[in-house]
Write a protein that holds these residues in place. Structure first.
Motif, PDB file in Angstrom:
ATOM      1  N   VAL A  35      74.449  28.460  65.434  1.00 39.18           N
ATOM      2  CA  VAL A  35      73.992  27.106  65.767  1.00 39.18           C
ATOM      3  C   VAL A  35      73.831  26.277  64.503  1.00 39.18           C
ATOM      4  CG1 VAL A  35      72.132  25.763  66.814  1.00 39.18           C
ATOM      5  CG2 VAL A  35      72.886  27.883  67.883  1.00 39.18           C
ATOM      6  N   LEU A  36      73.256  26.885  63.454  1.00 36.62           N
ATOM      7  CA  LEU A  36      73.082  26.180  62.185  1.00 36.62           C
ATOM      8  C   LEU A  36      74.435  25.756  61.619  1.00 36.62           C
ATOM      9  CD1 LEU A  36      70.690  26.999  59.290  1.00 36.62           C
ATOM     10  CD2 LEU A  36      73.104  26.760  58.806  1.00 36.62           C
ATOM     11  N   CYS A  37      75.397  26.664  61.610  1.00 34.70           N
ATOM     12  CA  CYS A  37      76.715  26.361  61.045  1.00 34.70           C
ATOM     13  C   CYS A  37      77.408  25.245  61.821  1.00 34.70           C
ATOM     14  CB  CYS A  37      77.579  27.623  61.030  1.00 34.70           C
ATOM     15  SG  CYS A  37      77.009  28.884  59.854  1.00 34.70           S
ATOM     16  N   LYS A  38      77.278  25.267  63.141  1.00 37.20           N
ATOM     17  CA  LYS A  38      77.889  24.215  63.964  1.00 37.20           C
ATOM     18  C   LYS A  38      77.260  22.860  63.652  1.00 37.20           C
ATOM     19  CE  LYS A  38      78.816  22.957  68.797  1.00 37.20           C
ATOM     20  NZ  LYS A  38      78.103  21.669  68.801  1.00 37.20           N
ATOM     21  N   ALA A  39      75.933  22.839  63.499  1.00 36.15           N
ATOM     22  CA  ALA A  39      75.251  21.578  63.199  1.00 36.15           C
ATOM     23  C   ALA A  39      75.646  21.053  61.818  1.00 36.15           C
ATOM     24  CB  ALA A  39      73.735  21.784  63.273  1.00 36.15           C
ATOM     25  N   SER A  52      80.366  12.733  48.796  1.00 38.61           N
ATOM     26  CA  SER A  52      79.215  12.521  49.657  1.00 38.61           C
ATOM     27  C   SER A  52      78.070  13.443  49.284  1.00 38.61           C
ATOM     28  CB  SER A  52      79.596  12.760  51.123  1.00 38.61           C
ATOM     29  OG  SER A  52      80.650  11.903  51.506  1.00 38.61           O
ATOM     30  N   THR A  53      76.869  13.024  49.624  1.00 40.14           N
ATOM     31  CA  THR A  53      75.683  13.851  49.426  1.00 40.14           C
ATOM     32  C   THR A  53      75.040  14.132  50.777  1.00 40.14           C
ATOM     33  OG1 THR A  53      75.245  12.915  47.237  1.00 40.14           O
ATOM     34  CG2 THR A  53      73.419  14.028  48.336  1.00 40.14           C
ATOM     35  N   MET A  54      74.859  15.393  51.068  1.00 43.62           N
ATOM     36  CA  MET A  54      74.151  15.800  52.281  1.00 43.62           C
ATOM     37  C   MET A  54      72.731  16.180  51.899  1.00 43.62           C
ATOM     38  SD  MET A  54      74.787  19.081  54.800  1.00 43.62           S
ATOM     39  CE  MET A  54      76.459  18.593  55.194  1.00 43.62           C
ATOM     40  N   VAL A  55      71.743  15.591  52.577  1.00 43.10           N
ATOM     41  CA  VAL A  55      70.341  15.875  52.304  1.00 43.10           C
ATOM     42  C   VAL A  55      69.804  16.789  53.400  1.00 43.10           C
ATOM     43  CG1 VAL A  55      68.036  14.900  51.974  1.00 43.10           C
ATOM     44  CG2 VAL A  55      70.045  13.662  51.132  1.00 43.10           C
ATOM     45  N   VAL A  56      69.285  17.933  52.982  1.00 39.53           N
ATOM     46  CA  VAL A  56      68.796  18.957  53.904  1.00 39.53           C
ATOM     47  C   VAL A  56      67.325  19.241  53.613  1.00 39.53           C
ATOM     48  CG1 VAL A  56      69.037  21.363  54.654  1.00 39.53           C
ATOM     49  CG2 VAL A  56      71.077  20.015  54.065  1.00 39.53           C
ATOM     50  N   ALA A  57      66.499  19.277  54.654  1.00 40.56           N
ATOM     51  CA  ALA A  57      65.078  19.580  54.489  1.00 40.56           C
ATOM     52  C   ALA A  57      64.726  20.824  55.286  1.00 40.56           C
ATOM     53  CB  ALA A  57      64.220  18.408  54.965  1.00 40.56           C
ATOM     54  N   HIS A 147      69.791  14.128  56.401  1.00 42.58           N
ATOM     55  CA  HIS A 147      70.856  14.382  57.370  1.00 42.58           C
ATOM     56  C   HIS A 147      70.536  15.545  58.296  1.00 42.58           C
ATOM     57  CE1 HIS A 147      73.049  12.393  53.991  1.00 42.58           C
ATOM     58  NE2 HIS A 147      73.637  11.772  54.992  1.00 42.58           N
ATOM     59  N   PHE A 148      69.811  16.547  57.780  1.00 39.12           N
ATOM     60  CA  PHE A 148      69.631  17.783  58.545  1.00 39.12           C
ATOM     61  C   PHE A 148      68.263  18.382  58.269  1.00 39.12           C
ATOM     62  CE2 PHE A 148      70.098  22.426  59.043  1.00 39.12           C
ATOM     63  CZ  PHE A 148      70.579  22.488  60.331  1.00 39.12           C
ATOM     64  N   PHE A 149      67.506  18.632  59.337  1.00 39.87           N
ATOM     65  CA  PHE A 149      66.204  19.292  59.230  1.00 39.87           C
ATOM     66  C   PHE A 149      66.316  20.709  59.782  1.00 39.87           C
ATOM     67  CE2 PHE A 149      64.871  14.860  59.200  1.00 39.87           C
ATOM     68  CZ  PHE A 149      63.863  14.858  58.247  1.00 39.87           C
ATOM     69  N   LEU A 276      68.781  19.914  67.666  1.00 34.59           N
ATOM     70  CA  LEU A 276      68.584  18.560  68.153  1.00 34.59           C
ATOM     71  C   LEU A 276      69.437  17.570  67.374  1.00 34.59           C
ATOM     72  CD1 LEU A 276      64.662  18.573  68.311  1.00 34.59           C
ATOM     73  CD2 LEU A 276      66.284  19.402  70.034  1.00 34.59           C
ATOM     74  N   LYS A 277      69.831  16.516  68.039  1.00 36.48           N
ATOM     75  CA  LYS A 277      70.567  15.441  67.383  1.00 36.48           C
ATOM     76  C   LYS A 277      69.826  14.139  67.648  1.00 36.48           C
ATOM     77  CE  LYS A 277      75.052  15.443  67.454  1.00 36.48           C
ATOM     78  NZ  LYS A 277      76.457  15.348  67.908  1.00 36.48           N
TER      79      LYS A 277
END
Length: 281
Positions: A35-39, A52-57, A147-149, A276-277
């Motif tokens: 699920v994480l990889c798909k998101a 690009s920069t992806m921000v992950v928390a 972008h991603f929590f 969640l999206k």
């Protein structure tokens, strides 16, 4: 009960630490990997710029190997996706914010980061890691900046045990384990997110037992390991309230109680996984 700003897992990497007794939590991270990889792939797709920069928390990151698990899984997923793209689209940088309360062992987290240096060899996606202190029940980031929590084994901790003060016992834990129905209802009520995926799976009480058998082969060892797992989480709270004189005897007795239970039946923890999206209005 005041806001639980002092909650943290047992620090360091000793025998009774959270880092050494978080196998149960690791199994949950591994179970949720697809699920994480798909998101992450969907986030990568949404990034339009060539660089690009992806921000992950990671909310409630704690310390120990599981923190690095999440970081490495995200990096691996980004790297796998970008390799399929044209050469000029491969420069996706990842900014990680590892969030937890001030008492968390961030020193151990950052000492452990060198283990990620050789992840993926020379082609590893550029990544940057920063610690972020504070409760996720408060605003931690500027609007539309992440972008991603990710959060695992953290959201059951409440900000403060929700009954009248005079009804509280002398020792209370701000802990709540909801049902899948309650989780769905809360998400739908907020109208902030659409549910991409939600399911319940189970993990054995005995963290080292990966079998599907209904029998615990060594319930004494199982009881001891369950006790270590729970101790790694709750010891600071218990010591803060009762002092440290009771700790050793308490968990010896607890291990015995768990062992007797495992002798009769193989118990499991229910774990809820949700992806969640952000809702588009």
């Amino acid at each position: 009960m005041k806001e639980a700003s002092g909650i943290h897992m047992v620090t360091g990497n000793g025998e009774n630490s959270y880092a050494a007794n978080s196998r149960l939590q690791e199994k949950a991270i591994l179970e949720t990997r697809p699920v994480l990889c798909k998101a992450i792939q969907e986030v990568c797709t949404s990034l339009s710029a060539r660089r690009s920069t992806m921000v992950v928390a990671d909310l409630g990151c704690s310390s120990g190997p599981n923190t690095l698990h999440v970081v490495s899984e995200v990096i691996g997923a980004v790297q796998f996706y970008t390799r399929k793209l044209e050469e000029e689209r491969r420069a996706v940088e990842v900014q990680f914010f590892l969030n937890d309360l001030p008492g968390n062992d961030f020193n151990l987290v950052f000492r452990s980061l060198e283990q990620l240096e050789h992840l993926g060899g020379k082609e590893t996606q550029p990544y940057y890691v920063a610690g972020l202190l504070g409760s996720y029940y408060r605003k931690l980031f500027p609007s539309r900046s992440v972008h991603f929590f990710h959060s695992s084994y953290s959201l059951m901790w409440r900000s403060k045990g929700c009954v009248e003060k005079e009804k509280l016992d002398t020792f209370n834990l701000p802990y709540y384990a909801p049902s899948v129905k309650e989780v769905k209802a809360l998400i739908n009520e907020s109208k902030l997110f659409d549910i991409e995926h939600v399911r319940l799976f189970e993990s054995n009480w005995y963290p080292q037992d990966d079998s599907d058998s209904d029998v615990v082969l060594d319930y004494a060892i199982g009881g001891a390991n369950v006790a270590k797992c729970i101790r790694a989480v709750l010891e600071p709270l218990i010591v803060d309230h009762f002092g440290d004189n009771i700790i050793e005897e308490l968990f010896v007795v607890y291990a015995s109680v768990v062992a007797k239970h495992l002798e009769k039946v193989k118990a499991k923890y229910p774990i809820i996984m949700a992806s969640l999206k952000k809702a588009m209005h």
